[in-house]
Write a protein that holds these residues in place. Sequence first.
Motif, mmCIF file in Angstrom:
data_model
loop_
_atom_site.group_PDB
_atom_site.id
_atom_site.type_symbol
_atom_site.label_atom_id
_atom_site.label_comp_id
_atom_site.label_asym_id
_atom_site.label_seq_id
_atom_site.Cartn_x
_atom_site.Cartn_y
_atom_site.Cartn_z
ATOM 1 N N UNK A 3 8.357 -2.672 -0.782
ATOM 2 C CA UNK A 3 6.815 -2.316 -1.049
ATOM 3 C C UNK A 3 5.967 -2.992 0.005
ATOM 4 N N UNK A 4 6.734 -3.062 1.547
ATOM 5 C CA UNK A 4 6.276 -2.607 2.610
ATOM 6 C C UNK A 4 5.933 -1.774 3.161
ATOM 7 N N UNK A 5 7.124 -1.298 3.086
ATOM 8 C CA UNK A 5 7.419 0.402 3.415
ATOM 9 C C UNK A 5 6.079 1.343 2.641
ATOM 10 N N UNK A 6 5.633 1.154 1.502
ATOM 11 C CA UNK A 6 4.973 1.902 0.605
ATOM 12 C C UNK A 6 4.081 1.364 1.460
ATOM 13 N N UNK A 7 3.013 0.026 1.775
ATOM 14 C CA UNK A 7 1.881 -0.043 1.905
ATOM 15 C C UNK A 7 1.580 -0.183 3.437
ATOM 16 N N UNK A 8 2.547 0.020 5.033
ATOM 17 C CA UNK A 8 2.552 0.988 6.059
ATOM 18 C C UNK A 8 2.597 2.529 5.377
ATOM 19 N N UNK A 9 3.110 3.135 4.442
ATOM 20 C CA UNK A 9 2.732 4.991 4.588
ATOM 21 C C UNK A 9 1.066 4.740 4.062
ATOM 22 N N UNK A 10 1.013 3.781 3.260
ATOM 23 C CA UNK A 10 -0.240 4.078 2.499
ATOM 24 C C UNK A 10 -1.748 3.960 3.219
ATOM 25 N N UNK A 11 -1.256 2.788 4.510
ATOM 26 C CA UNK A 11 -2.172 2.603 5.928
ATOM 27 C C UNK A 11 -1.845 4.494 6.763
ATOM 28 N N UNK A 12 -0.853 4.275 7.008
ATOM 29 C CA UNK A 12 -0.660 5.672 7.396
ATOM 30 C C UNK A 12 -1.682 6.821 7.045
ATOM 31 N N UNK A 13 -2.218 7.010 5.578
ATOM 32 C CA UNK A 13 -2.030 7.729 4.856
ATOM 33 C C UNK A 13 -4.040 7.463 5.656
ATOM 34 N N UNK A 14 -3.845 5.877 5.150
ATOM 35 C CA UNK A 14 -5.740 5.901 5.251
ATOM 36 C C UNK A 14 -6.170 6.312 6.747
ATOM 37 N N UNK B 250 2.943 -9.646 1.387
ATOM 38 C CA UNK B 250 4.212 -9.081 1.432
ATOM 39 C C UNK B 250 5.301 -9.616 2.466
ATOM 40 N N UNK B 251 4.272 -9.612 4.251
ATOM 41 C CA UNK B 251 5.433 -9.846 5.592
ATOM 42 C C UNK B 251 5.680 -11.664 5.127
ATOM 43 N N UNK B 252 4.860 -12.376 4.604
ATOM 44 C CA UNK B 252 4.491 -13.893 4.686
ATOM 45 C C UNK B 252 5.790 -13.897 3.117
ATOM 46 N N UNK B 253 6.005 -13.904 2.230
ATOM 47 C CA UNK B 253 7.189 -13.619 1.467
ATOM 48 C C UNK B 253 8.076 -13.389 1.648
ATOM 49 N N UNK B 254 7.951 -12.092 2.789
ATOM 50 C CA UNK B 254 9.498 -11.650 3.146
ATOM 51 C C UNK B 254 10.170 -13.010 4.110
ATOM 52 N N UNK B 255 9.569 -13.269 5.286
ATOM 53 C CA UNK B 255 9.425 -15.036 5.543
ATOM 54 C C UNK B 255 10.013 -15.644 4.447
ATOM 55 N N UNK B 256 9.116 -16.305 3.573
ATOM 56 C CA UNK B 256 10.129 -17.257 3.154
ATOM 57 C C UNK B 256 11.341 -16.884 2.512
ATOM 58 N N UNK B 257 11.030 -15.607 2.102
ATOM 59 C CA UNK B 257 12.682 -15.286 1.249
ATOM 60 C C UNK B 257 13.332 -15.540 2.026
ATOM 61 N N UNK B 258 14.192 -15.216 3.220
ATOM 62 C CA UNK B 258 14.656 -14.984 4.823
ATOM 63 C C UNK B 258 15.303 -16.463 4.755
ATOM 64 N N UNK B 259 13.792 -17.480 4.422
ATOM 65 C CA UNK B 259 14.470 -19.041 5.325
ATOM 66 C C UNK B 259 15.187 -19.325 4.061
#
Length: 388
Positions: free
Chosen positions: A86-97, A186-195
């Motif tokens: 999801x983070x990668x998809x969001x980054x692609x959308x940001x690049x598109x914008x 999503x990044x915050x969620x990833x940090x929580x999951x890694x924790x």
Amino acid sequence: MKKKIMAFCTIITFGSPTVLLQVEAEENNNQQVIDEQRSRIQLEILKGSVELNQVKDEIEQINEQISRVEQAINDNNNIILETEKKISASQLEIQKLETEIASLNEKVRKRNEILKKRALTFQEKGGKVNYLDVLLGSSNFKDFVDRVGAVASFVEADQNLIKQHEDDKQDVKKKQEQLQNKLSELQNMKVELEGMQTQILEQKQQNEWLRAEAKKKEQVTLVEQAGLMQQDSALSTMDDLNDIDPNQILNESILISNETVQKLITEGLKYVGNSVYVFGGGRNEYDIANGRFDCSAFVSWAFAQVDIKIGTSTEVLKNTGIPVSVDEMQPGDLVFFDTYKKDGHVGIYLGAGKYLGSQSSTGVAIADMTNGYWLEKFNGRVNRIIVQ
């Protein structure tokens, strides 16, 4: 045993009724002591069996908990992977914008060029005057109205272009902010999951430690059981001496002592979890130092630690010692299994249905003969090693 032999010789020499009575009384006393000792030892064996079952249940519970933790780790890893996607998809959308914004900026630049040219053309047609000159330089009212209309049209077109540009920029900015917020979430969620993953791994390590401690406890209990069963076997042998001619005892082989069996098993347990199965291994210093054994070499090595020399192949070992029935198995006995051939595998019986041996899948380990693979492969051959 020596007392019994001496008493027997006295009876033969003197034949005194008084001596016979004393011997009989002594034997009765000895029998009572043996019975009491066997009762005590058998009670300890029973307690040890209960403790072994408890340890076994504890290990099983720990294994189940470890399985649940491992499943949680796998599930958590899948969520982390999905979040990363999801983070990668969001980054692609940001690049598109960002590409769209760059394109809009280019359009604005081109619009500015068009407006500039239009202004120059208008000034040239209006007598090379600016907007104010155009309006104030009219020759009559009609000319003034025409010029005002032209300027108004030009200004309106210019304003429309600017408004369109600003609207586009605001729209893109809004979308970009939304995506940035989503990305941050999503990044915050990833940090929580890694924790969470770190905590689960710590829990797994704790469970592994608990299992290792339970295994140690199981091994200690098995050694204690082996000692108790050996003591009971020795007392049982003494109990049977009443029916044996003392003159024959001197010519019989000697059973391995309880202390010897305990040392034998203790030495063998040192390689549990610290060895590897190597066919033909365990017959030189390098292999022994590095825990490289096949089954028969390990058994031979273990007995060598208590100064008992036996063969290093199953073919030799199956004919070593004296055969005993499965019902009479005691710790220290050799047990045989039909694996790749008849009597292809050998180990040292520990008691409580467990044996110690070098298995191809685990190296030196404690295995269960009461169910599964080893129950199926156990052929019933049991040999008791004796000292000549």
